[in-house]
Design a protein around this motif. Sequence first.
Motif, mmCIF file in Angstrom:
data_model
loop_
_atom_site.group_PDB
_atom_site.id
_atom_site.type_symbol
_atom_site.label_atom_id
_atom_site.label_comp_id
_atom_site.label_asym_id
_atom_site.label_seq_id
_atom_site.Cartn_x
_atom_site.Cartn_y
_atom_site.Cartn_z
ATOM 1 N N CYS A 124 -9.271 3.856 2.731
ATOM 2 C CA CYS A 124 -8.143 4.735 2.378
ATOM 3 C C CYS A 124 -7.716 4.519 0.930
ATOM 4 O O CYS A 124 -7.411 5.486 0.221
ATOM 5 C CB CYS A 124 -6.961 4.475 3.311
ATOM 6 N N ILE A 125 -7.705 3.283 0.506
ATOM 7 C CA ILE A 125 -7.328 2.985 -0.881
ATOM 8 C C ILE A 125 -8.349 3.592 -1.838
ATOM 9 O O ILE A 125 -7.992 4.218 -2.834
ATOM 10 C CB ILE A 125 -7.170 1.467 -1.096
ATOM 11 N N LEU B 153 -4.564 -4.784 -1.877
ATOM 12 C CA LEU B 153 -5.931 -5.276 -1.677
ATOM 13 C C LEU B 153 -6.000 -6.797 -1.715
ATOM 14 O O LEU B 153 -6.687 -7.411 -0.900
ATOM 15 C CB LEU B 153 -6.869 -4.685 -2.729
ATOM 16 N N LEU C 137 -1.537 -0.704 -5.128
ATOM 17 C CA LEU C 137 -2.824 -0.830 -4.455
ATOM 18 C C LEU C 137 -3.518 -2.153 -4.731
ATOM 19 O O LEU C 137 -4.106 -2.749 -3.829
ATOM 20 C CB LEU C 137 -3.727 0.344 -4.840
ATOM 21 N N SER C 138 -3.478 -2.632 -5.982
ATOM 22 C CA SER C 138 -4.163 -3.900 -6.272
ATOM 23 C C SER C 138 -3.481 -5.052 -5.533
ATOM 24 O O SER C 138 -4.150 -5.948 -5.016
ATOM 25 C CB SER C 138 -4.212 -4.173 -7.774
ATOM 26 N N LEU D 101 -8.421 0.372 5.752
ATOM 27 C CA LEU D 101 -7.438 0.415 4.672
ATOM 28 C C LEU D 101 -8.102 0.422 3.306
ATOM 29 O O LEU D 101 -7.683 1.155 2.410
ATOM 30 C CB LEU D 101 -6.480 -0.775 4.783
ATOM 31 N N ARG D 102 -9.155 -0.364 3.152
ATOM 32 C CA ARG D 102 -9.881 -0.368 1.881
ATOM 33 C C ARG D 102 -10.493 1.006 1.619
ATOM 34 O O ARG D 102 -10.501 1.497 0.490
ATOM 35 C CB ARG D 102 -10.955 -1.458 1.891
ATOM 36 N N ARG E 93 -7.815 7.249 -1.948
ATOM 37 C CA ARG E 93 -6.574 7.538 -2.678
ATOM 38 C C ARG E 93 -6.770 7.414 -4.191
ATOM 39 O O ARG E 93 -6.143 8.117 -4.967
ATOM 40 C CB ARG E 93 -5.492 6.582 -2.192
ATOM 41 N N GLU E 94 -7.659 6.508 -4.594
ATOM 42 C CA GLU E 94 -7.951 6.319 -6.019
ATOM 43 C C GLU E 94 -9.015 7.290 -6.526
ATOM 44 O O GLU E 94 -9.411 7.227 -7.683
ATOM 45 C CB GLU E 94 -8.410 4.881 -6.273
ATOM 46 N N TYR F 204 0.839 -1.204 0.000
ATOM 47 C CA TYR F 204 0.000 0.000 0.000
ATOM 48 C C TYR F 204 0.869 1.247 0.000
ATOM 49 O O TYR F 204 0.657 2.180 -0.770
ATOM 50 C CB TYR F 204 -0.932 0.004 1.215
#
Length: 128
Positions: A63-64, A37, A33-34, A60-61, A67-68, A28
């Motif tokens: 936040c990802i 995840l 990111l992938s 965290l998901r 972020r995307e 992360y």
Amino acid sequence: MNPGLFILFLFAVIPQSSTQEKAALEAYRQGRLSQALQAFHALQKRKPKDRSLAIRIAYLRGCIALREGKSIQAISLLKPISRRFSPIQAWVLYTLGKAYLQTKQWNAAATSFQPLLFSKEKRWRHRS
């Protein structure tokens, strides 16, 4: 401290953090990111009853997603865990507030930030 740094801190100080959790976190941090995840989903399958891990992974998901640039998805991930008391609740509320700001939901953002600004709990106060 920004949420990305907090995520690193979060997994570094929690004693039950496994090597796999730390590797997923490093992915992360590096922007993969992938891969991050996928690693988090594998962890969740391995420990389906670990509520603390489930809350951290949901955070965290979120936040990802934020972020995307997927603010609405971030809100849907963060809102359910914002109501649960956990050691990371302040960060969940902060990140949720940022997602609300990105979607121009000003009142919801204010509601999310309010406990952080007016709490009497010392653990949520900034030390100067």
